[in-house]
Design an enzyme around this catalytic site. Structure first.
Site, PDB file in Angstrom:
ATOM      1  N   GLU A 189       1.819   2.989  11.394  1.00 21.47           N
ATOM      2  CA  GLU A 189       0.684   2.141  11.014  1.00 21.47           C
ATOM      3  C   GLU A 189      -0.074   1.629  12.235  1.00 21.47           C
ATOM      4  O   GLU A 189      -0.576   0.514  12.246  1.00 21.47           O
ATOM      5  CB  GLU A 189       1.181   0.969  10.154  1.00 21.47           C
ATOM      6  CG  GLU A 189       2.009   1.382   8.952  1.00 21.47           C
ATOM      7  CD  GLU A 189       1.264   2.281   7.946  1.00 21.47           C
ATOM      8  OE1 GLU A 189       0.039   2.424   8.075  1.00 21.47           O
ATOM      9  OE2 GLU A 189       1.921   2.852   7.060  1.00 21.47           O
ATOM     10  N   GLY A 206       0.841  -1.202   0.000  1.00 20.33           N
ATOM     11  CA  GLY A 206       0.000   0.000   0.000  1.00 20.33           C
ATOM     12  C   GLY A 206       0.870   1.245   0.000  1.00 20.33           C
ATOM     13  O   GLY A 206       1.671   1.453  -0.917  1.00 20.33           O
ATOM     14  N   SER A 207       0.733   2.033   1.052  1.00 17.95           N
ATOM     15  CA  SER A 207       1.503   3.286   1.099  1.00 17.95           C
ATOM     16  C   SER A 207       3.008   3.008   1.091  1.00 17.95           C
ATOM     17  O   SER A 207       3.790   3.881   0.706  1.00 17.95           O
ATOM     18  CB  SER A 207       1.110   4.114   2.321  1.00 17.95           C
ATOM     19  OG  SER A 207       1.321   3.373   3.500  1.00 17.95           O
TER      20      SER A 207
END
Ligand code: BEZ
Length: 186
Positions: A99, A27-28
């Site tokens: 996260e 993802g990021s």
């Protein structure tokens, strides 16, 4: 489970005992690499798919108006393409904090393009975390993303940057690209 997973993650793996640590990014982590990387390789994980099913209260939304960010969801037979990063254990202090909104570290087998494989770690947020948003239609997901903004910026920018990163690596992902199309067509 609390949405803050820092303490849970600290006890999940004995990072110091690992000879090499590989982290899988899907993802990021494909476009925001704000940690030291010893080595980077294209890699995939079997039986997982990317889904915008995790709520974001701290980066791309707020607790009152959460955005949506990626998590991995188990799906037998699927393949999720991403990047593998070889890192030092200290990197996880930063990433566990970055996260912390519901993601737990899991072990997985990372498959490299040349047929080699290794055990690695990846972050997953599942339905048991307080920020879980869950499945919804592409239209509803895109609408929520369009309306959301948080301390890390517009939720829409997360999707557009991720889609660009996937294309740069020659990766296909219909879920991500269909949300991108919905955002750009509004
Ligand atoms: C990733 O890009 O691999 C990632 C996504 C969400 C949380 C942590 C990592």
């Amino acid at each position: 489970m609390s949405a803050n997973t820092i303490a849970d993650n600290r006890h999940r793996h004995n990072l110091e005992a690992m000879t090499e640590i590989w982290l899988f990014g899907y993802g990021s982590l494909l476009y925001k690499i704000d940690f030291p990387v010893l080595e980077q390789r294209k890699a995939s994980v079997r039986h997982w798919v990317r889904r915008f099913w995790q709520g974001s209260h701290d980066h791309r939304g707020t607790p009152d108006a959460p955005g949506r960010v990626l998590t991995l969801v188990e799906e037998q037979g699927s393949l999720c393409q991403g990047l593998a990063f070889r890192v030092e254990p200290g990197v996880f202090e930063h990433l566990d904090h970055r996260e912390k909104n519901g993601y737990l570290r899991h072990c997985a087998t990372l498959l490299f393009a040349d047929g080699e494989q290794t055990e690695g770690l990846l972050y997953v947020a599942d339905e048991n975390n307080a920020a879980w948003a869950g499945p919804a239609s592409i239209t509803r997901i895109a609408r929520q993303i369009k309306a959301s903004v948080g301390p890390s910026g517009r939720n829409e920018d997360y999707v557009l940057k991720l889609a660009d990163a996937l294309r740069a690596f020659d990766y296909e992902d219909e879920h991500v690209f269909s949300i991108e199309r919905a955002l750009l067509s509004e």
